[in-house]
Write an enzyme that holds these catalytic residues in place. Structure first.
Site, PDB file in Angstrom:
ATOM      1  N   GLY A  65       0.828  -1.206   0.000  1.00 58.20           N
ATOM      2  CA  GLY A  65       0.000   0.000   0.000  1.00 58.20           C
ATOM      3  C   GLY A  65       0.855   1.245   0.000  1.00 58.20           C
ATOM      4  O   GLY A  65       2.052   1.193   0.310  1.00 58.20           O
ATOM      5  N   CYS A  92       5.248  -6.204   1.723  1.00 57.59           N
ATOM      6  CA  CYS A  92       5.619  -4.786   1.725  1.00 57.59           C
ATOM      7  C   CYS A  92       4.916  -4.056   2.880  1.00 57.59           C
ATOM      8  O   CYS A  92       5.236  -4.287   4.027  1.00 57.59           O
ATOM      9  CB  CYS A  92       5.321  -4.161   0.366  1.00 57.59           C
ATOM     10  SG  CYS A  92       6.208  -2.607   0.102  1.00 57.59           S
ATOM     11  N   TYR A  93       3.923  -3.198   2.597  1.00 55.62           N
ATOM     12  CA  TYR A  93       3.194  -2.550   3.689  1.00 55.62           C
ATOM     13  C   TYR A  93       2.583  -3.590   4.616  1.00 55.62           C
ATOM     14  O   TYR A  93       2.517  -3.387   5.834  1.00 55.62           O
ATOM     15  CB  TYR A  93       2.097  -1.641   3.129  1.00 55.62           C
ATOM     16  CG  TYR A  93       1.396  -0.814   4.193  1.00 55.62           C
ATOM     17  CD1 TYR A  93       1.853   0.452   4.528  1.00 55.62           C
ATOM     18  CD2 TYR A  93       0.287  -1.317   4.880  1.00 55.62           C
ATOM     19  CE1 TYR A  93       1.223   1.196   5.520  1.00 55.62           C
ATOM     20  CE2 TYR A  93      -0.350  -0.581   5.857  1.00 55.62           C
ATOM     21  CZ  TYR A  93       0.121   0.680   6.187  1.00 55.62           C
ATOM     22  OH  TYR A  93      -0.495   1.413   7.163  1.00 55.62           O
ATOM     23  N   HIS A 182       7.886  -7.750  -3.537  1.00 53.09           N
ATOM     24  CA  HIS A 182       6.585  -8.108  -4.100  1.00 53.09           C
ATOM     25  C   HIS A 182       6.690  -9.404  -4.911  1.00 53.09           C
ATOM     26  O   HIS A 182       7.124  -9.374  -6.071  1.00 53.09           O
ATOM     27  CB  HIS A 182       6.066  -6.982  -4.998  1.00 53.09           C
ATOM     28  CG  HIS A 182       5.625  -5.765  -4.248  1.00 53.09           C
ATOM     29  ND1 HIS A 182       4.317  -5.555  -3.883  1.00 53.09           N
ATOM     30  CD2 HIS A 182       6.328  -4.709  -3.779  1.00 53.09           C
ATOM     31  CE1 HIS A 182       4.212  -4.405  -3.233  1.00 53.09           C
ATOM     32  NE2 HIS A 182       5.427  -3.873  -3.150  1.00 53.09           N
ATOM     33  N   GLU A 184       4.240 -11.007  -6.185  1.00 49.96           N
ATOM     34  CA  GLU A 184       3.128 -11.108  -7.137  1.00 49.96           C
ATOM     35  C   GLU A 184       3.465 -10.562  -8.522  1.00 49.96           C
ATOM     36  O   GLU A 184       2.771 -10.879  -9.497  1.00 49.96           O
ATOM     37  CB  GLU A 184       1.884 -10.398  -6.593  1.00 49.96           C
ATOM     38  CG  GLU A 184       1.974  -8.889  -6.473  1.00 49.96           C
ATOM     39  CD  GLU A 184       2.550  -8.392  -5.158  1.00 49.96           C
ATOM     40  OE1 GLU A 184       2.181  -7.278  -4.733  1.00 49.96           O
ATOM     41  OE2 GLU A 184       3.369  -9.115  -4.551  1.00 49.96           O
ATOM     42  N   LYS A 382     -10.029 -11.988 -16.115  1.00 51.47           N
ATOM     43  CA  LYS A 382     -10.166 -12.133 -17.560  1.00 51.47           C
ATOM     44  C   LYS A 382      -9.568 -13.445 -18.064  1.00 51.47           C
ATOM     45  O   LYS A 382     -10.170 -14.130 -18.897  1.00 51.47           O
ATOM     46  CB  LYS A 382      -9.490 -10.955 -18.264  1.00 51.47           C
ATOM     47  CG  LYS A 382      -9.749 -10.886 -19.761  1.00 51.47           C
ATOM     48  CD  LYS A 382     -11.154 -10.379 -20.037  1.00 51.47           C
ATOM     49  CE  LYS A 382     -11.403 -10.130 -21.500  1.00 51.47           C
ATOM     50  NZ  LYS A 382     -12.686  -9.457 -21.744  1.00 51.47           N
TER      51      LYS A 382
END
Length: 526
Positions: A65, A92-93, A182, A184, A382
């Site tokens: 964040g 992270c945050y 991160h 991801e 998607k």
């Protein structure tokens, strides 16, 4: 949430992602689902003991964040998550608030890290199973100013980086893990493996979230929700509404009627493809409304892009409502709403929701017509919708089509929209996409299209002077459409494509290529 959502998700183990406002929170959910684990994103300020009890997560991930844990009144995780007895991963945050809330410390650092970094593994951990050995480095992606300065009691360092001495920490007795980087994002080389280690090895998920299982479960859920009622579905011709309609038809058959409002803004041959697919191949009740002249009449003289959108969206809803009422007795409205739409409709800080700009998400109609929504794709990203389409037997050429905007070619025609300009654009766009397919590039590109500019330039063809339109080509690479970069065609490809367009499309004498990324530009021109 709809009834179908509850009926399907209650059959799977669930992972809860608590969102602190990161721009890449949705990527966490996608990566987790890719490994067969069902996950949902919920804003931090909507997660309390009541939600935790009803959701019953098997594990929790805290996102990154933009806030600083060192600030006053900045976001925190609900205290109840620390006593649930389930594994928690802070990113992270998420790592920083975990440490601050459990008795550690966080500080603003002069040694910030943004971009690629080398992570040094200092201790064996189930989180890093299958990665580099102790003492070796892993390439990761960092984006932080603050950093952990003191770990809570029970934690130990499992990896560090040059500017983050607590880059990865663990309390294995409670299965609490924190990462400053991160996992991801694709720039973290083995990020997907790290997340899978957390979900499967540490949290013990079975990985039973598959499109085959989802299809079977959703068919049953739709049948339970709809019963003997009639359903109407607004088709845009795109992948989302088409997959939703075909799935619903498998569940309830002739109780479904689809309404395809042809705005006259579709690509070449697209309306014929849609009507043939639904009527001939799937034998679905379809009302095809050819409203191209009506839309063009209302758009005459209009050049402002937002006004175009409002006219097209409002007219679409009016026509759809008129046709839907002619069916009579419908109790349900089907839409191709996707999970990113659901996430964006509730901002992480409780602020105004993001407007979804697609004319087939017919906002306001359910209330106006007293209809209940059926949204069978609202749990899916998607790429999952494409996988579901393949499960339903849709041809790869249809399922893999590039995204197409709700207002159609109208926003690829800056300035006033005319039948002449639309026809030129349609023909040129078809040649451009044909070129991409012939060169085997279509599936390497997120979205490709042509734009006809509201200017003419002087040219020479044969021995004569021409004064014709300029056509711009656009192609981008992306993972989710949130950020994008232009596709690096060879000059040979661009030259060949420009030559074909100018030779085969009357009214174009100049072709240019758009090399703008997003940001600062957008993918579409309007």
């Amino acid at each position: 949430m709809t009834d179908t959502h509850e009926l399907v998700t209650e059959q799977h183990e669930q992972l809860l992602i608590i969102d602190f406002g990161s721009q890449v929170t949705k990527l966490i959910a996608r990566r987790v689902r890719e490994s067969g684990v069902y996950s949902e994103v919920h804003p931090y300020n909507r997660v309390d003991a009541k939600l935790l009890k009803s959701f019953n997560p098997k594990a929790i991930i805290l996102s990154g964040g933009p806030s600083s844990v060192t600030g006053i009144g900045t976001p925190r995780a609900d205290e109840a998550i620390w006593t649930l007895g389930v594994p928690v991963l802070g990113i992270c945050y998420g790592q920083q608030t975990m440490c601050a809330q459990l008795g550690g410390s966080v500080e603003a650092s002069n040694d910030q890290e943004f971009g690629r970094a080398d992570l040094s593994i200092v201790k064996d951990s189930p989180l890093f199973a299958g990665l580099a050995k102790v003492g070796a480095d892993e390439r990761v992606w960092m984006s932080h100013g603050d950093r952990v300065s003191k770990m809570p009691e029970g934690f130990e360092i499992i990896a560090k980086s040059p500017n983050a001495p607590f880059a990865a920490i663990a309390d294995e007795s409670r299965d609490f893990y924190g990462l400053q980087f991160h996992p991801e994002v694709v720039h973290t080389r083995n990020g997907a493996m790290i997340l899978r280690n957390f979900t499967h090895n540490i949290a013990g998920f079975k990985g039973d979230w598959t499109m085959s299982a989802f299809k079977d479960e959703m068919i049953v859920a739709i049948q339970k929700q709809v019963g003997e009622g009639k359903v109407i579905c607004g088709l845009s011709g795109g992948v989302d509404s088409s997959v939703a309609a075909i799935l619903i038809h498998e569940a309830i058959g002739d109780q479904l009627t689809c309404v395809y409002v042809d705005t006259g803004m579709m690509r070449k041959g697209e309306s014929e493809q849609v009507t043939s697919l639904f009527r001939d191949h799937y034998d679905i009740n379809l009302i095809h409304v050819d409203a191209g002249e009506e839309f063009l009449g209302l758009l005459e003289g209009v050049s402002d892009p937002e006004q175009k959108r409002k006219i097209i969206g409002g007219t679409f809803i009016d026509i759809f409502e008129r046709e839907a009422k002619s069916i009579g007795g419908a109790k349900f409205l089907a839409q191709g709403t996707l999970y990113p739409d659901v996430i964006e409709s509730v901002s992480f800080d409780g602020g105004p929701s993001v407007t979804i700009k697609s004319h087939h998400n017919v906002g306001g109609l359910p209330e106006r017509m007293d209809l209940e929504l059926v949204e069978p794709l609202r749990e899916l990203f998607k790429d999952e919708v494409r996988a579901l389409g393949r499960e339903l037997g849709l041809h790869a050429d249809f399922v893999e089509r590039h995204p197409f905007p709700g207002p159609g070619l109208a926003i690829r025609c800056p300035g006033e929209i005319t039948a002449e300009r639309l026809n030129i654009l349609r023909d040129a766009d078809a040649i451009y996409l044909d070129q991409i397919r012939k060169h085997g590039l279509y599936n390497d590109i997120w979205q490709a299209f042509a734009v006809i500019l509201p200017v003419k330039t002087v040219g020479v063809m044969g021995d004569g002077r021409t004064y014709d339109y300029v056509l711009a080509l656009r192609a981008v690479t992306s993972t989710d459409g949130m950020t994008a970069d232009y596709y690096p065609y060879t000059h040979e490809f661009l030259g060949e494509t420009a030559t074909r367009i100018i030779n085969e499309v009357r009214g174009v004498n100049r072709v240019v290529y758009d090399v703008t990324s997003k940001p600062p530009g957008t993918i579409e021109w309007e």
